[in-house]
Motif scaffolding. Sequence first.
Motif, PDB file in Angstrom:
ATOM      1  N   ALA A  93       3.308  57.876 110.464  1.00 34.16           N
ATOM      2  CA  ALA A  93       3.486  57.960 109.009  1.00 34.16           C
ATOM      3  C   ALA A  93       2.147  57.826 108.288  1.00 34.16           C
ATOM      4  O   ALA A  93       1.868  58.557 107.325  1.00 34.16           O
ATOM      5  N   ALA A  94       1.301  56.919 108.763  1.00 32.39           N
ATOM      6  CA  ALA A  94      -0.006  56.720 108.132  1.00 32.39           C
ATOM      7  C   ALA A  94      -0.886  57.959 108.314  1.00 32.39           C
ATOM      8  O   ALA A  94      -1.570  58.395 107.381  1.00 32.39           O
ATOM      9  N   GLN A  95      -0.858  58.540 109.503  1.00 33.77           N
ATOM     10  CA  GLN A  95      -1.641  59.752 109.755  1.00 33.77           C
ATOM     11  C   GLN A  95      -1.118  60.915 108.898  1.00 33.77           C
ATOM     12  O   GLN A  95      -1.906  61.660 108.308  1.00 33.77           O
ATOM     13  N   ASN A  96       0.198  61.041 108.804  1.00 35.21           N
ATOM     14  CA  ASN A  96       0.791  62.100 107.982  1.00 35.21           C
ATOM     15  C   ASN A  96       0.433  61.942 106.507  1.00 35.21           C
ATOM     16  O   ASN A  96       0.386  62.928 105.761  1.00 35.21           O
ATOM     17  N   ALA A  97       0.182  60.689 106.103  1.00 32.89           N
ATOM     18  CA  ALA A  97      -0.198  60.420 104.712  1.00 32.89           C
ATOM     19  C   ALA A  97      -1.689  60.653 104.482  1.00 32.89           C
ATOM     20  O   ALA A  97      -2.191  60.439 103.380  1.00 32.89           O
ATOM     21  N   GLY A  98      -2.406  61.070 105.529  1.00 32.86           N
ATOM     22  CA  GLY A  98      -3.810  61.414 105.384  1.00 32.86           C
ATOM     23  C   GLY A  98      -4.794  60.309 105.707  1.00 32.86           C
ATOM     24  O   GLY A  98      -5.990  60.448 105.455  1.00 32.86           O
TER      25      GLY A  98
END
Length: 198
Positions: free
Chosen positions: A98-103
């Motif tokens: 989720a953190a990676q998907n949020a950039g």
Amino acid sequence: MPHIDYYFATISPYTYLSGTRPSEVAKKHGATITYKPCDIMGLFSRTGGVPPKDRHPNRQAYRLQDMERRAKLLGKPLNTKPMFWPTNSAPSAYAIIAAQNAGHDVSELVATIGSAIWAEEKDISQDDVVRAALEKCGLDPALADKDMLTSAETFGKNLEDAVSAGVFGAPFFVVDSGQVFWGEDRIDDLDAHLAGRI
């Protein structure tokens, strides 16, 4: 620009011992990196591996010695038999996804979650531990619960991608050049490859 797919398990001691070095190597060479947490036990069962508890005693004894040596060489604290291991890795993996998907750059988050197990006697299957890791890294603790269906689907896809890419352990680095590197002790080789030395 080279690219690295970094396959790992949040419960792996060697992922913990890798720390932030994969990100540092990528940045050094201008490479991009995608963090791909996956189910290590599922990976073992798909690729001929054996969970540590089911390995021959000789292999179990060697693993513990090797972990201790690597930790000393790296100057990292390590409890070779942590209280909360093995544990459900999905909640921590979902938060990383989720953190990676949020950039966000999740290098510190991966390192912090590993430290929670192997140095701090924390159970990373617990929501409060995952939230605390996010907060420690300056990230929104609510990422622990964000888009969980997407994270779950990605976690499952990462396992399929791993098998297709020739991955069989963690940490495992797949470079778009076609070269693959298995193990914390091969990060220097990854560095040398990206530098064009090997």
